[in-house]
Design an enzyme around this catalytic site. Structure first.
Site, PDB file in Angstrom:
ATOM      1  N   TYR A 192     -66.014   7.220 101.974  1.00 50.82           N
ATOM      2  CA  TYR A 192     -64.475   7.572 101.851  1.00 50.82           C
ATOM      3  C   TYR A 192     -63.756   5.930 101.391  1.00 50.82           C
ATOM      4  O   TYR A 192     -62.999   5.748 100.713  1.00 50.82           O
ATOM      5  CB  TYR A 192     -64.119   7.728 102.791  1.00 50.82           C
ATOM      6  CG  TYR A 192     -62.976   7.585 103.655  1.00 50.82           C
ATOM      7  CD1 TYR A 192     -62.352   8.586 103.177  1.00 50.82           C
ATOM      8  CD2 TYR A 192     -62.182   6.884 104.573  1.00 50.82           C
ATOM      9  CE1 TYR A 192     -60.450   9.047 103.651  1.00 50.82           C
ATOM     10  CE2 TYR A 192     -60.808   7.527 104.676  1.00 50.82           C
ATOM     11  CZ  TYR A 192     -60.589   8.400 104.398  1.00 50.82           C
ATOM     12  OH  TYR A 192     -58.966   8.440 105.128  1.00 50.82           O
ATOM     13  N   SER A 239     -59.962  13.509 104.285  1.00 47.63           N
ATOM     14  CA  SER A 239     -59.404  12.484 105.040  1.00 47.63           C
ATOM     15  C   SER A 239     -60.597  12.080 106.422  1.00 47.63           C
ATOM     16  O   SER A 239     -60.195  10.766 107.144  1.00 47.63           O
ATOM     17  CB  SER A 239     -58.434  12.494 106.184  1.00 47.63           C
ATOM     18  OG  SER A 239     -59.511  13.699 106.350  1.00 47.63           O
ATOM     19  N   GLY A 288     -55.921  14.908 100.163  1.00 53.20           N
ATOM     20  CA  GLY A 288     -57.922  14.467 100.312  1.00 53.20           C
ATOM     21  C   GLY A 288     -58.737  14.298 101.319  1.00 53.20           C
ATOM     22  O   GLY A 288     -58.167  14.962 102.369  1.00 53.20           O
TER      23      GLY A 288
HETATM   24  N1  LIG Z   1     -54.651  10.471 109.656  1.00 46.06           N
HETATM   25  C1  LIG Z   1     -55.614   8.982 110.020  1.00 46.06           C
HETATM   26  O1  LIG Z   1     -55.377   8.494 110.503  1.00 46.06           O
HETATM   27  C2  LIG Z   1     -56.003   8.350 108.494  1.00 46.06           C
HETATM   28  C3  LIG Z   1     -56.261   7.180 108.321  1.00 46.06           C
HETATM   29  C4  LIG Z   1     -56.203   6.433 107.409  1.00 46.06           C
HETATM   30  C5  LIG Z   1     -55.808   7.336 105.840  1.00 46.06           C
HETATM   31  N2  LIG Z   1     -55.222   8.918 105.890  1.00 46.06           N
HETATM   32  C6  LIG Z   1     -54.726   9.280 104.883  1.00 46.06           C
HETATM   33  O2  LIG Z   1     -54.010   9.590 104.872  1.00 46.06           O
HETATM   34  C7  LIG Z   1     -53.857  10.989 104.387  1.00 46.06           C
HETATM   35  C8  LIG Z   1     -53.501  12.348 105.162  1.00 46.06           C
HETATM   36  O3  LIG Z   1     -54.049  12.063 106.110  1.00 46.06           O
HETATM   37  P1  LIG Z   1     -54.313  13.009 107.172  1.00 46.06           P
HETATM   38  O4  LIG Z   1     -54.866  13.227 108.783  1.00 46.06           O
HETATM   39  O5  LIG Z   1     -52.682  13.889 107.191  1.00 46.06           O
HETATM   40  O6  LIG Z   1     -55.424  14.189 106.618  1.00 46.06           O
HETATM   41  P2  LIG Z   1     -55.837  15.314 106.715  1.00 46.06           P
HETATM   42  O7  LIG Z   1     -56.654  16.055 106.580  1.00 46.06           O
HETATM   43  O8  LIG Z   1     -54.635  16.299 108.238  1.00 46.06           O
HETATM   44  O9  LIG Z   1     -54.906  16.541 105.999  1.00 46.06           O
HETATM   45  C9  LIG Z   1     -55.675  16.196 104.200  1.00 46.06           C
HETATM   46  C10 LIG Z   1     -54.628  17.356 103.744  1.00 46.06           C
HETATM   47  O10 LIG Z   1     -55.327  17.166 101.953  1.00 46.06           O
HETATM   48  C11 LIG Z   1     -55.258  18.229 101.508  1.00 46.06           C
HETATM   49  N3  LIG Z   1     -55.993  18.847 101.114  1.00 46.06           N
HETATM   50  C12 LIG Z   1     -57.360  18.519 100.546  1.00 46.06           C
HETATM   51  N4  LIG Z   1     -57.920  17.958  99.669  1.00 46.06           N
HETATM   52  C13 LIG Z   1     -56.901  18.923  98.522  1.00 46.06           C
HETATM   53  C14 LIG Z   1     -57.064  19.186  97.096  1.00 46.06           C
HETATM   54  N5  LIG Z   1     -58.425  18.906  96.302  1.00 46.06           N
HETATM   55  N6  LIG Z   1     -55.864  19.786  96.585  1.00 46.06           N
HETATM   56  C15 LIG Z   1     -54.757  19.372  97.527  1.00 46.06           C
HETATM   57  N7  LIG Z   1     -54.424  19.317  99.071  1.00 46.06           N
HETATM   58  C16 LIG Z   1     -55.591  19.320  99.445  1.00 46.06           C
HETATM   59  C17 LIG Z   1     -55.980  19.325 103.095  1.00 46.06           C
HETATM   60  O11 LIG Z   1     -55.222  20.571 102.657  1.00 46.06           O
HETATM   61  C18 LIG Z   1     -55.563  19.227 103.892  1.00 46.06           C
HETATM   62  O12 LIG Z   1     -53.656  19.537 104.602  1.00 46.06           O
HETATM   63  C19 LIG Z   1     -55.656  11.428 103.461  1.00 46.06           C
HETATM   64  O13 LIG Z   1     -55.508  10.766 102.261  1.00 46.06           O
HETATM   65  C20 LIG Z   1     -56.347  10.204 104.310  1.00 46.06           C
HETATM   66  O14 LIG Z   1     -57.252  10.156 104.252  1.00 46.06           O
HETATM   67  C21 LIG Z   1     -55.031   9.268 106.796  1.00 46.06           C
END
Ligand SMILES: NC(=O)c1ccc[n+]([C@@H]2O[C@H](COP(=O)([O-])OP(=O)(O)OC[C@H]3O[C@@H](n4cnc5c(N)ncnc54)[C@H](O)[C@@H]3O)[C@@H](O)[C@H]2O)c1
Length: 272
Positions: free
Chosen positions: A138, A74, A72
């Site tokens: 978000y 992020s 998704g």
């Molecule tokens: N990193 C953080 O601090 C944090 C905090 C709270 C929540 N989150 C949640 O954890 C999850 C992962 O975070 P992250 O930091 O690894 O994010 P990131 O942006 O590094 O990775 C997200 C991945 O999702 C993929 N993606 C996006 N849209 C897509 C789709 N339609 N179909 C298939 N793949 C898709 C992207 O290509 C990317 O590789 C997210 O849902 C984010 O909202 C992260």
């Protein structure tokens, strides 16, 4: 419990940590992302697909023991983009699990589902004391994620664990993250606990390391079997030297969602 786990968003930051860490804990990984993962590992399966494509998601989910849904957008974005990738994407992840009989889904929720909640004045904030109070579109998508998870537990009997992740980065880079940091190793431990704990039903837990400055209560996460090992305090001296002591009276430090609650995150900054 062990078996094959479908990890969505596998090319992302957390997905990459999980692709490394889950096999060490006995899980086989099928990686799914809209972009190819750059370095497929021995034994890893790869699917390049959009998580909003239900047909592709059903194919990708077949034969898995669980889905770990990380795909998704992020951070904050436009409403159409968030609605499509995050809300439709979460529906497809849960619906694919239902259609293929996969019993467990772990969802990447966020502290931003409750971002306007005031930080507690001393003591620890429990999940039950932080109902939906999103700080951004978000955050709304993460509230919807938790609501969809709840529906699929009550109506279809799935087990769904929602992780309200704090700040999952290689290391903390702000003084807020001295409280909200979730380390890479603890991220893997938390997801492993969410996959392994017997019959969680519907569960919502904070995702944060064992930080000295934590103000999220980890009791519910620990009840799943999560045992965090890392503490952001080792970075405190260096961060405070640069940024100063956190001012708990200001908006960034006074609310769960930190900077996401400020005017910089107003909609006009994210227009299509
Ligand atoms: N990193 C953080 O601090 C944090 C905090 C709270 C929540 N989150 C949640 O954890 C999850 C992962 O975070 P992250 O930091 O690894 O994010 P990131 O942006 O590094 O990775 C997200 C991945 O999702 C993929 N993606 C996006 N849209 C897509 C789709 N339609 N179909 C298939 N793949 C898709 C992207 O290509 C990317 O590789 C997210 O849902 C984010 O909202 C992260």
């Amino acid at each position: 419990m062990s078996g094959l786990v479908l990890v969505t968003g596998a090319a992302g930051r957390i997905g990459t940590w999980l692709r490394g860490g889950l096999p060490e804990r006995g899980w086989a990984v099928r990686s799914l992302d809209v972009v190819p993962v750059p370095d497929v590992r021995p034994g890893e399966e790869q699917v390049v697909a959009d998580v909003t494509d239900l047909v592709a998601m059903v194919d990708a989910t077949e034969g898995a023991s669980a889905v770990v849904h990380m795909a998704g957008i992020s951070g904050e974005s436009t409403w159409p983009a968030i609605r499509h990738a995050n809300i439709e994407g979460t529906f497809c992840a849960l619906e694919a699990a239902r259609l293929t009989g996969v019993p467990r889904v772990v969802l990447a929720s966020s502290n931003h589902a409750t971002g306007y909640t005031p930080r507690p004045d001393g003591g620890l904030l429990r999940e039950v004391d932080a109902p939906p109070r999103p700080d951004t579109y978000y955050g709304v998508s993460k509230v919807t994620m938790e609501a969809l998870g709840s529906l699929y537990v009550d109506r279809y009997g799935l087990d769904v664990v929602c992780l309200r992740i704090g700040s999952a980065f290689p290391e903390p880079t702000t003084t807020r993250q001295l409280s909200t940091w979730l380390s890479p190793d603890d991220t893997v431990s938390l997801v492993d606990a969410a996959l392994t704990t017997p019959s969680p039903g519907f569960s919502v837990v904070w995702g944060v390391s064992a930080n000295t400055r934590n103000w999220w209560d980890l009791s519910a996460a620990r009840a799943l079997g999560y045992e965090p090992q890392d503490d952001a305090e080792v970075y405190a001296e260096a961060l405070i030297e640069v940024h100063g002591e956190p001012d708990l009276g200001d908006q960034v430090h006074g609310r769960v969602g930190g900077e996401y609650t400020t005017a910089e995150f107003d909609a006009e900054h994210f227009s299509a």
